[in-house]
Scaffold this motif. Structure first.
Motif, PDB file in Angstrom:
ATOM      1  N   HIS A  60      -3.668  -5.638 -10.482  1.00  0.00           N
ATOM      2  CA  HIS A  60      -4.799  -6.520 -10.175  1.00  0.00           C
ATOM      3  C   HIS A  60      -5.704  -6.619 -11.410  1.00  0.00           C
ATOM      4  N   VAL A  61      -5.571  -7.703 -12.140  1.00  0.00           N
ATOM      5  CA  VAL A  61      -6.363  -7.945 -13.341  1.00  0.00           C
ATOM      6  C   VAL A  61      -7.383  -9.035 -13.037  1.00  0.00           C
ATOM      7  N   CYS A  62      -8.620  -8.837 -13.458  1.00  0.00           N
ATOM      8  CA  CYS A  62      -9.678  -9.808 -13.155  1.00  0.00           C
ATOM      9  C   CYS A  62      -9.367 -11.162 -13.770  1.00  0.00           C
ATOM     10  N   GLU A  63      -9.496 -12.187 -12.960  1.00  0.00           N
ATOM     11  CA  GLU A  63      -9.182 -13.543 -13.415  1.00  0.00           C
ATOM     12  C   GLU A  63     -10.274 -14.143 -14.285  1.00  0.00           C
ATOM     13  N   HIS A  64     -11.403 -13.466 -14.414  1.00  0.00           N
ATOM     14  CA  HIS A  64     -12.528 -14.024 -15.167  1.00  0.00           C
ATOM     15  C   HIS A  64     -12.565 -13.572 -16.624  1.00  0.00           C
ATOM     16  N   ASN A  65     -11.576 -12.770 -17.058  1.00  0.00           N
ATOM     17  CA  ASN A  65     -11.530 -12.370 -18.465  1.00  0.00           C
ATOM     18  C   ASN A  65     -11.443 -13.610 -19.364  1.00  0.00           C
ATOM     19  N   ARG A  66     -11.985 -13.478 -20.577  1.00  0.00           N
ATOM     20  CA  ARG A  66     -11.984 -14.646 -21.472  1.00  0.00           C
ATOM     21  C   ARG A  66     -11.729 -14.210 -22.920  1.00  0.00           C
ATOM     22  N   LEU A  67     -10.899 -14.981 -23.601  1.00  0.00           N
ATOM     23  CA  LEU A  67     -10.635 -14.755 -25.023  1.00  0.00           C
ATOM     24  C   LEU A  67     -11.642 -15.566 -25.834  1.00  0.00           C
ATOM     25  N   CYS A  68     -12.419 -14.897 -26.674  1.00  0.00           N
ATOM     26  CA  CYS A  68     -13.485 -15.548 -27.450  1.00  0.00           C
ATOM     27  C   CYS A  68     -13.192 -15.430 -28.949  1.00  0.00           C
ATOM     28  N   HIS A  69     -13.560 -16.490 -29.687  1.00  0.00           N
ATOM     29  CA  HIS A  69     -13.260 -16.535 -31.129  1.00  0.00           C
ATOM     30  C   HIS A  69     -14.475 -16.208 -31.987  1.00  0.00           C
ATOM     31  N   THR A  70     -15.670 -16.321 -31.430  1.00  0.00           N
ATOM     32  CA  THR A  70     -16.887 -16.036 -32.199  1.00  0.00           C
ATOM     33  C   THR A  70     -17.887 -15.282 -31.328  1.00  0.00           C
ATOM     34  N   ILE A  71     -18.881 -14.697 -31.958  1.00  0.00           N
ATOM     35  CA  ILE A  71     -19.923 -14.002 -31.212  1.00  0.00           C
ATOM     36  C   ILE A  71     -20.747 -14.979 -30.381  1.00  0.00           C
ATOM     37  N   ASP A  72     -20.820 -16.245 -30.834  1.00  0.00           N
ATOM     38  CA  ASP A  72     -21.532 -17.260 -30.041  1.00  0.00           C
ATOM     39  C   ASP A  72     -20.790 -17.520 -28.724  1.00  0.00           C
ATOM     40  N   ASP A  73     -19.437 -17.502 -28.780  1.00  0.00           N
ATOM     41  CA  ASP A  73     -18.648 -17.654 -27.548  1.00  0.00           C
ATOM     42  C   ASP A  73     -18.934 -16.488 -26.595  1.00  0.00           C
ATOM     43  N   VAL A  74     -19.055 -15.296 -27.164  1.00  0.00           N
ATOM     44  CA  VAL A  74     -19.336 -14.101 -26.368  1.00  0.00           C
ATOM     45  C   VAL A  74     -20.688 -14.234 -25.670  1.00  0.00           C
ATOM     46  N   ILE A  75     -21.702 -14.648 -26.425  1.00  0.00           N
ATOM     47  CA  ILE A  75     -23.056 -14.770 -25.863  1.00  0.00           C
ATOM     48  C   ILE A  75     -23.118 -15.858 -24.797  1.00  0.00           C
ATOM     49  N   GLU A  76     -22.365 -16.924 -25.012  1.00  0.00           N
ATOM     50  CA  GLU A  76     -22.295 -17.986 -23.996  1.00  0.00           C
ATOM     51  C   GLU A  76     -21.702 -17.430 -22.697  1.00  0.00           C
ATOM     52  N   PHE A  77     -20.647 -16.610 -22.813  1.00  0.00           N
ATOM     53  CA  PHE A  77     -20.005 -15.981 -21.661  1.00  0.00           C
ATOM     54  C   PHE A  77     -20.996 -15.062 -20.928  1.00  0.00           C
ATOM     55  N   ILE A  78     -21.773 -14.320 -21.691  1.00  0.00           N
ATOM     56  CA  ILE A  78     -22.779 -13.411 -21.116  1.00  0.00           C
ATOM     57  C   ILE A  78     -23.835 -14.194 -20.352  1.00  0.00           C
ATOM     58  N   HIS A  79     -24.321 -15.283 -20.946  1.00  0.00           N
ATOM     59  CA  HIS A  79     -25.346 -16.101 -20.289  1.00  0.00           C
ATOM     60  C   HIS A  79     -24.815 -16.695 -18.988  1.00  0.00           C
ATOM     61  N   TYR A  80     -23.565 -17.136 -19.006  1.00  0.00           N
ATOM     62  CA  TYR A  80     -22.977 -17.762 -17.821  1.00  0.00           C
ATOM     63  C   TYR A  80     -22.958 -16.784 -16.643  1.00  0.00           C
ATOM     64  N   TRP A  81     -22.513 -15.544 -16.919  1.00  0.00           N
ATOM     65  CA  TRP A  81     -22.355 -14.588 -15.832  1.00  0.00           C
ATOM     66  C   TRP A  81     -23.649 -13.901 -15.425  1.00  0.00           C
ATOM     67  N   GLU A  82     -24.723 -14.096 -16.189  1.00  0.00           N
ATOM     68  CA  GLU A  82     -25.993 -13.486 -15.814  1.00  0.00           C
ATOM     69  C   GLU A  82     -26.464 -13.998 -14.460  1.00  0.00           C
ATOM     70  N   ASN A  83     -26.190 -15.280 -14.172  1.00  0.00           N
ATOM     71  CA  ASN A  83     -26.544 -15.847 -12.871  1.00  0.00           C
ATOM     72  C   ASN A  83     -25.351 -15.947 -11.930  1.00  0.00           C
ATOM     73  N   GLU A  84     -24.178 -16.263 -12.493  1.00  0.00           N
ATOM     74  CA  GLU A  84     -22.995 -16.446 -11.656  1.00  0.00           C
ATOM     75  C   GLU A  84     -22.537 -15.150 -10.991  1.00  0.00           C
ATOM     76  N   ARG A  85     -22.939 -14.007 -11.534  1.00  0.00           N
ATOM     77  CA  ARG A  85     -22.496 -12.718 -10.965  1.00  0.00           C
ATOM     78  C   ARG A  85     -22.917 -12.563  -9.508  1.00  0.00           C
TER      79      ARG A  85
END
Length: 671
Positions: free
Chosen positions: A250-275
């Motif tokens: 059982h692997v989480c389907e929400h994992n994401r491959l990111c190419h830059t730190i900006d992609d990482v921060i965007e992912f963090i912002h998204y899940w701050e509310n979506e969680r």
């Protein structure tokens, strides 16, 4: 049926029952009755018994638990379970990114994963079979909780693939879904037990229970997120996640491959509310360098890997006004203070109430009327007040004092030494306790009475038709009064009375649980009925006799004795007995398969890999053998498994009693 038809039926039942398990335990939204589920499970068990070669390792029949673990063995981790460095701000993440670039250049990727709020676990597989499950512990060694982990439906006992290595270790997080947590915590409160603060604590407490049958009844889930092997199979972490997912993990389907730190921060912002839309808790995001070669190059500090970091979300906190403190009286008489608040938006929901837990917590907060309070909903499902903004306190406002009298019936509240909660002792005359007891008695986990819900019970109580659980069994004598109730037609009356009549066939352990004795939950009720066999033996048992029963401690024993000292309870049991309820354990008649073990006596001790102790007992008795409770000179064999008590082993050796394994027993039967 042909083999093909049988396999199709097994597959269909397996898929259907797994879905029903998910609906019941995770979503808390069952779509079939317990009886229907049990019938389907029995059909599957029989098909698997007749066709063992077709049994699915993921079958619901293999997730029932049943082993008792006397103590958890300590196991050293092959690969240390290190912790991650934490940060709460974006600048730290950018600094982390700069350090990575200085060490390995710009050509790299990150994998972002949700940071689950659960309990870390390490699973070891050999030849595709789950060998061992170990907790994090201190990072270098942890507890072996294999028997309990095997009850978790998402963790495969066998890997369904053909490209896995002979030996590998996979790490993950054991957690509990919010819906399941709320349901189980409500049951604990109704049973007079202390509720858990959040799903993580509940999951952690569950995994360390000694009775895996009880673990199996508490729905845990698990996400897997890191693979360890002696020989590297994949170039990147992302590739390994895709592979283990195909192997059946059982692997989480929400994992994401990111190419830059900006992609990482965007992912963090998204899940701050979506969680808050997830069915489980997360408290942050884990960021890992994707390439294994680059991970090796970056290396480790003494405590954590240099190639990974976790971003932690701050627990959401808002300020609002305390309008009023009210007090709820539960089924067991526990009085819980509740803060009624000016509605405020918090973590995606409007909060109007918050728990104050108990009198100690109220004293700690030093609450005054009209206070401005800070409310948090971090790891807690139920919002809680964390502190008071005393700068906004109104001059002359009165301190809120915990009541001395029950808010429902006016009885003097009591608090036992060592307990945080106050209780109303007037259990036979306090309205919410009366209604709560009857609701508990009728509930699915107790007497499972169809046709009578909580609202119906409240209505019958308000109309003076029931005041005790025994009154349910004379409702058939009041048809005219029942017809006078609003929205209560002939069909509803018929269904309710039929459900009440059917409940007379429920076994003794369900009746005992239904009585609502404080601290006597389902498991305790079952242990008591096995030990004492009937209600008369239980009622007359001394304190020493009670604590001699399996897993019955002093607190439970005192509660049972106190319950049976009340003549009103004895009268109720007498009325229930006269109505035809079961107050003795119906022992299952043993059908002997052979007499190969006739005249032989056995004691079973320890934990076994292939069979539960109940199965081994049944196997012995069905072939003419007898199970003894203790080791003596009359004993023929000690059937020993893992983690057997050293005192039994020592005594058996002293008396020169043969010690055999479950394999030896099978040889005796197959000889």
């Amino acid at each position: 049926m042909s083999i093909s038809d049988i396999k199709s039926r097994i597959d269909a039942l397996t898929a259907e029952l797994n879905q029903h398990n998910y609906n019941y335990y995770v979503l808390a939204q069952p779509t079939i009755t317990d009886f229907e589920f049990d019938q389907k499970l029995k059909e599957l068990e029989q098909l698997e018994k007749d066709n063992p070669e077709l049994q699915d390792p993921y079958s619901p029949t293999q997730r029932v638990g049943g082993e008792i673990t006397k103590e958890f063995k300590t196991v050293k981790h092959k690969w240390a379970m290190l912790s991650l460095g934490n940060t709460y701000n974006e600048q730290d993440l950018r600094d982390f990114d700069d350090r990575i670039k200085k060490a390995i250049g710009d050509d790299f990727q990150y994998v972002c994963e949700l940071k689950f709020d659960g309990l870390s676990i390490s699973l070891t597989y050999e030849n595709g079979k789950l060998l061992r499950a170990v907790t994090r512990g201190d990072g270098t060694q942890g507890d072996d909780v294999t028997t309990n982990v095997k009850t978790i439906k998402r963790i495969p006992h066998h890997v369904k693939a053909d490209d896995y290595p002979d030996t590998f270790e996979i790490r993950g997080e054991v957690f509990m879904h919010r819906a399941a947590f709320e349901r189980l915590n409500t049951e604990r409160i109704n049973n007079g037990e202390v509720p858990y603060a959040n799903p993580r604590n509940f999951a952690s407490g569950t995994l360390k229970l000694r009775d895996s049958a009880e673990v199996a009844r508490r729905p845990l889930d698990c996400f897997l997120y890191f693979l360890y092997t002696d020989k590297r199979l994949f170039r990147t972490h992302w590739e390994s996640l895709q592979a283990v997912s195909k192997w059946g993990f059982h692997v989480c389907e929400h994992n994401r491959l990111c190419h830059t730190i900006d992609d990482v921060i965007e992912f963090i912002h998204y899940w701050e509310n979506e969680r808050y839309k997830l069915g489980y808790d997360i408290d942050g995001i884990v960021i890992k360098v994707n390439s294994y070669a680059q991970q090796e190059e970056l290396g480790f500090t003494a405590k954590s890997p240099r190639w990974a970091i976790s971003y932690k979300y701050k627990a959401q906190e808002v300020e609002t006004e305390l309008k009023l403190v009210t007090y709820q009286v539960g089924r067991t008489g526990a009085v819980t203070p509740v803060a009624n608040l000016k509605p405020v938006l918090l973590a995606g929901t409007t909060v109007k109430r918050a728990t104050l837990h108990n009198a100690n917590e109220m004293e700690r907060l030093d609450l005054h009327e009209g206070d401005t309070v800070f409310v948090e909903k971090g790891g807690e499902i139920i919002p809680k007040i964390t502190s008071v903004n005393t700068l906004k306190r109104k001059e002359g406002s009165a301190k809120i004092v915990y009541p001395e009298l029950c808010p429902e019936c006016g009885s003097n509240l009591i608090r036992k030494e060592g307990e945080a909660a106050f209780y109303c002792p007037n259990d036979e005359a306090c309205p919410p306790q009366i209604v709560g007891k009857i609701q508990h008695f009728c509930s699915r986990r107790a007497m499972n009475i169809d046709g009578i819900g909580n609202e119906t019970i409240e209505l019958l109580y308000r109309k003076n038709l029931i005041e005790h659980i025994s009154d349910l069994y004379v409702l058939y004598q009041k048809p005219d009064q029942l017809r006078e109730l609003k929205r209560f037609g002939e069909k509803s009356i018929s269904n309710m009375l039929e459900g009440i009549e059917k409940s007379k066939q429920m076994p003794f352990e369900k009746v005992l649980f239904g009585l609502g004795i404080r601290y006597v939950g389902e498991t305790v009720a079952r242990k008591l009925t096995i030990h004492f066999k009937d209600i008369d033996s239980l009622m007359s048992a001394s304190y020493d006799e009670l604590i001699a029963a399996d897993e019955i401690g002093g607190r439970i024993a005192e509660s049972i004795q106190l319950y049976f000292q009340d003549q009103r309870h004895i009268d109720q049991i007498s009325r229930l007995r006269d109505s035809g309820l079961q107050f003795s354990r119906q022992e299952q008649e043993i059908i002997f398969s052979s007499d190969k073990l006739a005249g032989k006596t056995f004691v079973i001790s320890g934990v076994f890999e292939q069979y539960s102790r109940d199965e081994l007992s049944s196997m012995i008795e069905m072939n003419g053998g007898k199970i003894l409770s203790g080791i003596s000179g009359k004993l023929n064999y000690l059937l020993a498994g893992d983690n057997m008590g050293p005192s039994k082993l020592e005594k058996a050796n002293k008396l020169k009693i043969p010690i055999i394994s479950d394999e030896d027993l099978l040889k005796m039967l197959n000889d």
